[in-house]
Design an enzyme around this catalytic site. Structure first.
Site, PDB file in Angstrom:
ATOM      1  N   GLY A  60      14.524  10.822  19.510  1.00 15.34           N
ATOM      2  CA  GLY A  60      13.952  11.285  18.090  1.00 15.34           C
ATOM      3  C   GLY A  60      12.869  10.082  17.805  1.00 15.34           C
ATOM      4  CG  ASN A  61       9.906  11.263  15.322  1.00 18.92           C
ATOM      5  OD1 ASN A  61      10.067  10.794  13.878  1.00 18.92           O
ATOM      6  ND2 ASN A  61       9.748  12.210  15.886  1.00 18.92           N
ATOM      7  CE  LYS A  62      11.404   2.313  14.164  1.00 20.31           C
ATOM      8  NZ  LYS A  62      10.860   1.020  13.780  1.00 20.31           N
ATOM      9  CB  SER A  63       9.221  11.474  10.940  1.00 20.31           C
ATOM     10  OG  SER A  63       9.073  11.995   9.665  1.00 20.31           O
TER      11      SER A  63
END
Ligand code: CTP
Ligand code: CA
Length: 238
Positions: free
Chosen positions: A33-36
């Site tokens: 995933g990512n931090k958005s």
């Protein structure tokens, strides 16, 4: 009916916004995933709704609630976001790609949970490139001969080669979208996050046609209102 400048700037316009961060599965229980947080996408939706637009949000994972008053579609992966966005895009006056799309996905998804084992080497995750949805939306507009304003978002860092804005300008040319909203993110050594998950933001809005960049800073909603104002001005000028 009469409309206020802010209230009706996008009245009658259909706006598609992608938001949140995609998740790329590794196995049934794990993902990359990512931090958005989805906050900027939600703020854009709220700003567009306040300006009278008909707003649809296609969102991947978000830490915040989806905006009330928008039509919603939820997706998980970059490939799902691509399919949903390209099949919807044809009927929109404006497409804003605020989602943080994973650049890579695992080359294969394990059907069972990946287990640790003492008798084999530690696993290596092979990645493959995801398609560039923004580039595909721009190509779709050309292929369908649509009158559509397309807006990208980018977080950029500078380095010893070039500054963040030069990288952003090159990215704008590469993507071919009309506007690129650029966040200059910190070098990463300060220990504080300047964009992800934060409530406030500082951006430059670059234009493919060479118009002078517009700056905005403040809350994500303030930035969103400025982006909406720039979009509305372009729609009424065209
Ligand atoms: N984007 C997209 N599809 C991708 C990657 C990015 O549509 N596979 C969109 C994002 O939604 C954003 C814009 O492209 O609007 C810029 O994203 P960014 O990650 O900055 O661009 P990249 O081309 O992936 O460049 P980088 O290698 O710097 O990550
Ligand atoms: Ca990227």
């Amino acid at each position: 009916p009469t409309t206020t400048a802010a209230g009706g700037a996008l009245s009658g316009k259909r706006v598609l916004i992608t938001a949140g961060g995609t998740r790329e599965p590794l196995d049934p229980v794990r993902f990359l995933g990512n931090k958005s947080s989805g906050k900027q996408g939600v703020a854009l939706a709220e700003a567009a709704l306040a300006a009278g637009a008909d707003v649809t949000v296609i969102h991947a994972h978000m830490d915040v609630a989806a905006p009330a008053g928008a039509k919603l579609q939820s997706v998980e992966t970059a490939l799902e976001l691509r399919a949903a966005t390209l099949s919807a895009a044809g009927t929109f006056d404006v497409v804003i790609m605020a989602a943080a799309v994973a650049d890579f996905r695992p080359a294969s998804i394990s059907s069972g949970k990946i287990k640790k084992r003492d008798d084999t080497a530690d696993p290596v995750i092979n990645l493959v490139r995801n398609p560039d949805i923004l580039v595909e939306v721009v190509a779709h507009r050309a292929a369908q001969n649509l009158k559509q304003l397309i807006v990208g978002f980018a977080a950029e860092t500078g380095d010893d080669q070039d500054d963040a804005l030069s990288y952003a300008e090159a990215k704008l040319q590469r993507k071919g979208c009309d506007l690129l909203v650029v966040n200059e993110v910190g070098p990463g050594d300060s220990g504080t996050e300047r964009v992800f998950g934060q409530d406030s933001n500082q951006v430059q809005i670059l234009a493919l046609d060479g118009a002078t960049p517009v700056q905005a800073s403040g809350s994500k909603r303030t930035v969103a209102d400025t982006v909406v104002r720039v979009i509305a001005a372009r729609l009424s000028a065209s």
